[in-house]
Motif scaffolding. Structure first.
Motif, mmCIF file in Angstrom:
data_model
loop_
_atom_site.group_PDB
_atom_site.id
_atom_site.type_symbol
_atom_site.label_atom_id
_atom_site.label_comp_id
_atom_site.label_asym_id
_atom_site.label_seq_id
_atom_site.Cartn_x
_atom_site.Cartn_y
_atom_site.Cartn_z
ATOM 1 N N SER A 6 0.853 -1.195 0.000
ATOM 2 C CA SER A 6 0.000 0.000 0.000
ATOM 3 C C SER A 6 0.883 1.237 0.000
ATOM 4 O O SER A 6 1.908 1.279 0.694
ATOM 5 C CB SER A 6 -0.915 0.016 1.232
ATOM 6 N N PRO A 7 0.492 2.280 -0.765
ATOM 7 C CA PRO A 7 1.274 3.526 -0.746
ATOM 8 C C PRO A 7 1.157 4.250 0.595
ATOM 9 O O PRO A 7 1.996 5.082 0.931
ATOM 10 C CB PRO A 7 0.660 4.352 -1.884
ATOM 11 N N ASP A 8 0.089 3.940 1.354
ATOM 12 C CA ASP A 8 -0.094 4.537 2.671
ATOM 13 C C ASP A 8 0.773 3.767 3.678
ATOM 14 O O ASP A 8 0.577 2.558 3.884
ATOM 15 C CB ASP A 8 -1.564 4.481 3.078
ATOM 16 N N VAL A 9 1.710 4.461 4.284
ATOM 17 C CA VAL A 9 2.688 3.805 5.171
ATOM 18 C C VAL A 9 2.006 3.078 6.318
ATOM 19 O O VAL A 9 2.340 1.932 6.637
ATOM 20 C CB VAL A 9 3.698 4.842 5.716
ATOM 21 N N ALA A 10 1.046 3.743 6.949
ATOM 22 C CA ALA A 10 0.380 3.134 8.107
ATOM 23 C C ALA A 10 -0.301 1.828 7.716
ATOM 24 O O ALA A 10 -0.171 0.809 8.412
ATOM 25 C CB ALA A 10 -0.629 4.115 8.698
ATOM 26 N N THR A 11 -1.018 1.848 6.596
ATOM 27 C CA THR A 11 -1.701 0.642 6.122
ATOM 28 C C THR A 11 -0.702 -0.458 5.801
ATOM 29 O O THR A 11 -0.898 -1.632 6.140
ATOM 30 C CB THR A 11 -2.540 0.955 4.869
ATOM 31 N N PHE A 12 0.395 -0.075 5.139
ATOM 32 C CA PHE A 12 1.415 -1.053 4.757
ATOM 33 C C PHE A 12 2.041 -1.704 5.994
ATOM 34 O O PHE A 12 2.236 -2.923 6.038
ATOM 35 C CB PHE A 12 2.478 -0.361 3.905
ATOM 36 N N VAL A 13 2.332 -0.892 7.008
ATOM 37 C CA VAL A 13 2.931 -1.434 8.235
ATOM 38 C C VAL A 13 1.960 -2.380 8.931
ATOM 39 O O VAL A 13 2.350 -3.451 9.417
ATOM 40 C CB VAL A 13 3.365 -0.295 9.182
ATOM 41 N N VAL A 14 0.693 -1.997 8.984
ATOM 42 C CA VAL A 14 -0.326 -2.864 9.596
ATOM 43 C C VAL A 14 -0.391 -4.197 8.848
ATOM 44 O O VAL A 14 -0.433 -5.272 9.454
ATOM 45 C CB VAL A 14 -1.704 -2.173 9.606
ATOM 46 N N ASN A 15 -0.373 -4.133 7.500
ATOM 47 C CA ASN A 15 -0.389 -5.364 6.694
ATOM 48 C C ASN A 15 0.864 -6.209 6.947
ATOM 49 O O ASN A 15 0.797 -7.442 7.047
ATOM 50 C CB ASN A 15 -0.452 -5.015 5.202
ATOM 51 N N ALA A 16 2.012 -5.525 7.066
ATOM 52 C CA ALA A 16 3.287 -6.234 7.218
ATOM 53 C C ALA A 16 3.382 -6.976 8.546
ATOM 54 O O ALA A 16 4.105 -7.968 8.651
ATOM 55 C CB ALA A 16 4.454 -5.251 7.086
ATOM 56 N N LEU A 17 2.664 -6.485 9.568
ATOM 57 C CA LEU A 17 2.719 -7.131 10.879
ATOM 58 C C LEU A 17 1.779 -8.329 10.989
ATOM 59 O O LEU A 17 1.689 -8.960 12.043
ATOM 60 C CB LEU A 17 2.396 -6.118 11.985
ATOM 61 N N ALA A 18 1.047 -8.625 9.920
ATOM 62 C CA ALA A 18 0.158 -9.794 9.919
ATOM 63 C C ALA A 18 0.973 -11.024 10.301
ATOM 64 O O ALA A 18 2.160 -11.122 9.955
ATOM 65 C CB ALA A 18 -0.474 -9.970 8.545
ATOM 66 N N PRO A 19 0.392 -11.952 11.042
ATOM 67 C CA PRO A 19 -1.037 -12.087 11.360
ATOM 68 C C PRO A 19 -1.498 -11.332 12.614
ATOM 69 O O PRO A 19 -2.624 -11.523 13.047
ATOM 70 C CB PRO A 19 -1.168 -13.595 11.565
ATOM 71 N N ALA A 20 -0.660 -10.496 13.222
ATOM 72 C CA ALA A 20 -1.070 -9.764 14.428
ATOM 73 C C ALA A 20 -2.067 -8.663 14.074
ATOM 74 O O ALA A 20 -1.998 -8.060 12.996
ATOM 75 C CB ALA A 20 0.156 -9.155 15.095
ATOM 76 N N GLU A 21 -3.013 -8.387 14.984
ATOM 77 C CA GLU A 21 -3.976 -7.306 14.804
ATOM 78 C C GLU A 21 -3.426 -6.033 15.437
ATOM 79 O O GLU A 21 -2.787 -6.075 16.480
ATOM 80 C CB GLU A 21 -5.315 -7.677 15.451
#
Length: 516
Positions: free
Chosen positions: A282-297
């Motif tokens: 994702s170009p949005d950093v926050a979204t990308f970081v959240v995705n990258a930390l998967a599977p954690a919520e």
């Protein structure tokens, strides 16, 4: 006569056979033969003489000649002569040219033949290495297949057919053990020319090896419909790969996983069971970081773009999952996104927020001489510093519930009075420390930062210019923190006068030369 003709034919046939076997040009083999015969000729007629052999490329005839150079002043009588003596033999010859004498063909003795063979073998080997380098230097970034030839203390030599590659121990996967004859697939990450010949370095632990495997297994990636944006690996254990689809109708993650996981499973098998997380980019950093930390919520993220850090808040029961075993999950997510990631629980974040609010309230109470009610109202409205209170428009302050214009004006005046007094204290400290005025003119440094640097011995523009970016960051510490990029900008600004002085000196020198 027939024997000589047969010898000539055999010479060309041998050259062609060697060229085919080693995949090099026939002329390179013949050049090696010429050098070998020249060496044998010098052994017979004198090592100091300029003896050269030539092989006719069509007939195979060998001509042996002794060359003499025409020079103004003779330094070596065996290889040089004067123009006067040379023109006795050849009237139109000039200085710098050569004349030659034909020598009878030599019968290579056992030692001479052995020497010639060594020269030919060495030259053919050099030509073969040059071909290998030309062939493989443009193949960096490719995945190759080969056969294990040797395994010496974990360092594997791989036979690629026309060349050999080296796979160091740290470029293999953990617990991976190769035996001679095993087939192996690896990634070419470097080709270097070294004294011992071209060295081809391959890897199975390189992040791009996994990216190339995905390109081979997923047609959409090969065709460019899906793009691999970043890869992070803990070889043999776990990896994360972020993907983006250029076609909105294609799910990039689903395409990489494949039907019932068939595509990703083929890669997992190749990588000895390495677990792979496929992340939508994702170009949005926050979204990308959240995705990258998967599977954690993730509950919340707070970005600090200057220092490229991001604070991630997770529920208490997700903390261990977000961090991963030995910090693996957060480390890979950080490599994948390019951001430093700090993880905390909701409880820790709440406790820290309370501490920050308490500290800010106390700062306002001390600086503005107000009670805790007013200070808490300012904090609740998002005010973080006395500077913000001192220079905010009156109507914004007056809009706070419980405030009016008189209170707002009074708060602004108190804030400005405090700031002026604080600035005066800093100026007195700067002068008492002996910090020069020009240091205050450097854009990006506050008065507090200048005084703090003065306390650590940085008192002139040259002192600041001599620092490295990381040194400046370390000196200022957390309270007066700077990002390393900003620190580098400040140091380059401090060095600007160096270049100005050099330009002025150069201009002065040019004017002086012009006047002379």
């Amino acid at each position: 006569m027939e024997t000589t003709a047969l010898y000539r034919t055999e010479l060309l046939q041998v050259a062609e056979a060697v060229a085919r076997e080693k995949s090099i040009e026939r002329d390179e083999v013949l050049d090696a033969m010429e050098q070998a015969i020249s060496k044998a000729g010098r052994a017979k007629y004198g090592h100091e003489r300029d003896i050269r052999a030539e092989i006719d490329r069509k007939t195979g005839e060998v001509r042996l000649r002794r060359y003499t150079e025409v020079v103004e002043e003779v330094e070596n009588e065996l290889t040089q002569t004067t123009l006067k003596d040379a023109r006795v033999r050849q009237a139109d010859i000039e200085i710098g040219e050569f004349f030659f004498d034909e020598l009878p063909p030599i019968d290579l003795g056992r030692i001479a033949a052995q020497t010639a063979k060594q020269v030919i073998v060495q030259k053919v080997r050099d030509a073969e290495r040059a071909r290998q380098f030309r062939e493989y230097k443009d193949r960096v970034g490719e995945v190759i297949n080969g056969v294990v030839k040797r395994n010496e203390f974990g360092n594997v030599t791989v036979d690629l057919g026309k060349a050999e590659a080296i796979m160091r121990r740290d470029e293999t996967l953990p617990r991976e053990n190769f035996r001679n004859g095993d087939r192996v697939r690896a990634y070419i990450y470097d080709v270097r020319e070294e004294p011992r010949g071209p060295q081809i370095f391959v890897s199975r632990s390189h992040p791009q090896f996994m990216a190339k495997l995905f390109s081979q297994e997923v047609p959409e990636i090969y065709d460019g419909v899906i793009e691999i944006k970043a890869v992070a690996r803990d070889p043999g254990s776990r990896a994360k790969i972020s993907v983006l689809s250029e076609d909105a109708s294609i799910d990039p993650v689903g395409a990489c996983v494949g039907l019932r996981g068939s595509r990703v499973q083929a890669i997992v098998t190749e990588l000895q069971g390495e677990k792979i997380d496929i992340i939508p980019w994702s170009p949005d950093v926050a979204t990308f970081v959240v995705n990258a930390l998967a599977p954690a919520e993730v509950s919340k993220v707070v970005l600090d773009e200057d220092s490229k850090r991001i604070e991630v808040v997770v529920p208490d029961d997700q903390l261990s999952l977000a961090i991963g075993r030995r910090g693996q999950n957060v480390r890979l997510a950080s490599i994948l996104t390019g951001w430093d990631i700090d993880i905390m629980t909701d409880e820790e974040e709440s406790r820290r927020r309370q501490e920050e609010i308490k500290q800010r309230s106390q700062n306002f109470m001390d600086a503005l001489d107000v009670d805790d009610v007013i200070s808490h109202l300012l904090v609740a409205e998002g005010f973080e510093s006395v500077e913000q209170v001192g220079y905010v428009p009156v109507d914004e302050l007056a809009a706070i519930e419980g405030f009016d214009e008189d209170i707002a004006e009074e708060l602004r005046n108190r804030a400005r009075t405090y700031l002026e007094a604080h600035e005066k204290e800093l100026e007195e400290s700067r002068q008492s420390l002996g910090v020069q005025d020009d240091l205050m003119s450097v854009e990006g440094l506050s008065s507090e930062q200048v005084v703090h640097l003065g306390e650590q011995g940085i008192k002139t523009l040259d002192d600041l210019a001599d620092l490295a970016g990381d040194e400046l960051v370390e000196m200022l510490g957390e309270e007066l923190a700077l990002s390393e990029d900003k620190a580098n900008e400040i140091i380059m600004a401090a060095r600007a006068h160096w270049f100005a002085d050099e330009d002025a000196a150069a201009a002065g020198s040019d004017e002086s030369e012009a006047s002379e």
